[in-house]
Design an enzyme around this catalytic site. Structure first.
Site, PDB file in Angstrom:
ATOM      1  N   THR A 109       3.388   3.558  -1.694  1.00 24.75           N
ATOM      2  CA  THR A 109       3.404   2.097  -1.849  1.00 24.75           C
ATOM      3  C   THR A 109       2.081   1.453  -1.471  1.00 24.75           C
ATOM      4  O   THR A 109       1.806   0.320  -1.876  1.00 24.75           O
ATOM      5  CB  THR A 109       4.513   1.464  -0.984  1.00 24.75           C
ATOM      6  N   THR A 162       7.997   5.591   2.615  1.00 30.47           N
ATOM      7  CA  THR A 162       7.975   5.143   4.006  1.00 30.47           C
ATOM      8  C   THR A 162       8.404   3.672   4.048  1.00 30.47           C
ATOM      9  O   THR A 162       8.760   3.086   3.025  1.00 30.47           O
ATOM     10  CB  THR A 162       6.558   5.256   4.614  1.00 30.47           C
ATOM     11  N   ARG A 163       8.314   3.079   5.230  1.00 30.38           N
ATOM     12  CA  ARG A 163       8.613   1.659   5.396  1.00 30.38           C
ATOM     13  C   ARG A 163       7.350   0.806   5.259  1.00 30.38           C
ATOM     14  O   ARG A 163       7.348  -0.385   5.586  1.00 30.38           O
ATOM     15  CB  ARG A 163       9.281   1.439   6.762  1.00 30.38           C
ATOM     16  N   LYS A 164       6.277   1.420   4.754  1.00 28.81           N
ATOM     17  CA  LYS A 164       5.018   0.696   4.517  1.00 28.81           C
ATOM     18  C   LYS A 164       5.095  -0.013   3.174  1.00 28.81           C
ATOM     19  O   LYS A 164       4.413   0.331   2.215  1.00 28.81           O
ATOM     20  CB  LYS A 164       3.842   1.665   4.576  1.00 28.81           C
ATOM     21  N   THR A 165       5.964  -0.999   3.120  1.00 32.22           N
ATOM     22  CA  THR A 165       6.217  -1.738   1.887  1.00 32.22           C
ATOM     23  C   THR A 165       5.687  -3.163   2.013  1.00 32.22           C
ATOM     24  O   THR A 165       5.380  -3.636   3.108  1.00 32.22           O
ATOM     25  CB  THR A 165       7.727  -1.780   1.584  1.00 32.22           C
TER      26      THR A 165
END
Length: 302
Positions: A277, A141-144
């Protein structure tokens, strides 16, 4: 996992150098008083992996850090390799001026530990999908971590899962807030398409099969069924696929390594997990400078 060349060659050299300089500047913004203790004599340090059955990821970043401080790295295990089963495994040897080697130690280890942890989790998740014969893609995902996305997305690639979109510019994802601010799913998709044209896919986050129909009918390429219980997911995905055969369906929300298998379905194409992440364990690496006169064997285990 992809072959080593495919993964490492995907990183632009200038990005490696830029990140390495940023990490070094953050860790040593001024003087290095401890450098006075060791000076610039040439030393050798051994990189040890102390987490068996881990996937090695992040070696280009590790090497870039030491290149910036004038050291060399000789890798014994290649990117994407599984390290172990020994409790401690010699993974690489670093050589260079003592003070420079110690300047690079912590930034390099932090990056390698984080990237390898993500790749290891990804490898295990992909192995679950393969074992079940599932046709779809496990995705991140974009949960970085801000400022660390390139490393974390790259680690997904090494671990064998889909990186998903790289950033907000990479693909249009219309979430609940976009829909509420636009007034409707149809209006949101229409407005997004007017900007992104044919070159970007549009994905819409949906809370029900009915919202999924609205999104598909408006021209969305991907429907994300968000926070569905597994059985509800299977029913909704089957209905949507029957009505829109070319529609891609993604499942997301509440998926964990423990329950991932419950979401596998012939009608679901993508399953994304934020835990790839967020809260991912790191791999334990250490770098040990060898005492003068010690044996410098490059055996693969210690």
């Amino acid at each position: 996992q992809l072959a080593e060349g495919y993964t490492t060659h995907s990183i632009p050299p200038h990005a490696l150098a830029q990140l390495a300089r940023q990490w070094l500047s953050e860790d040593t913004p001024n003087f290095d008083p401890a450098g006075v203790c060791v000076g610039s004599k040439e030393v050798e340090a051994r990189l040890l992996c102390k987490t068996p059955h881990s996937i090695l990821a992040g070696s280009p970043f590790f090497t870039a850090v030491f290149t910036e401080v004038g050291c060399t790295v000789n890798w014994i295990h290649q990117e994407g390799a599984e390290i172990g089963p020994d409790a401690v495994t010699l993974t690489a040897v670093v050589r260079g001026p003592a003070r420079c080697l110690l300047l690079g130690e912590r930034p390099a280890l932090n990056c390698l530990a984080r990237a390898s942890g993500i790749a290891t989790r990804c490898s295990k998740l992909q192995a679950m999908a393969t074992a079940r014969g599932w046709h779809g893609e496990v995705a991140g995902t974009r949960k970085t971590t801000p400022g660390f996305r390139l490393v974390e997305k790259y680690a997904m690639l090494v671990g064998g899962v889909s990186m998903h979109r790289q950033d907000l510019s990479g693909m249009v994802m219309l979430k609940d807030n976009h829909v509420w601010a636009s007034g409707s799913i149809t209006e949101a998709v229409k407005a997004a398409r007017s900007v992104c044209g044919f070159s970007s896919k549009i994905e819409v986050e949906c809370r029900s099969a009915e919202e999924g129909r609205d999104a598909a009918g408006a021209g969305a390429d991907i429907v994300m069924l968000d926070n569905f219980q597994p059985q509800e997911l299977h029913v909704a995905a089957c209905e949507l696929k029957a009505e829109f055969p070319t529609l891609l369906i993604e499942a997301s929300g509440g998926v964990t390594p423990e329950n991932l298998a419950m979401y596998f379905s012939p009608h679901v194409d993508i399953i994304s997990l934020g835990c790839i992440t967020q809260g991912c364990p790191v791999v334990d690496f250490s770098l040990k400078v060898q005492k003068p006169g010690s044996h410098s064997s490059l055996n693969t285990t210690m």
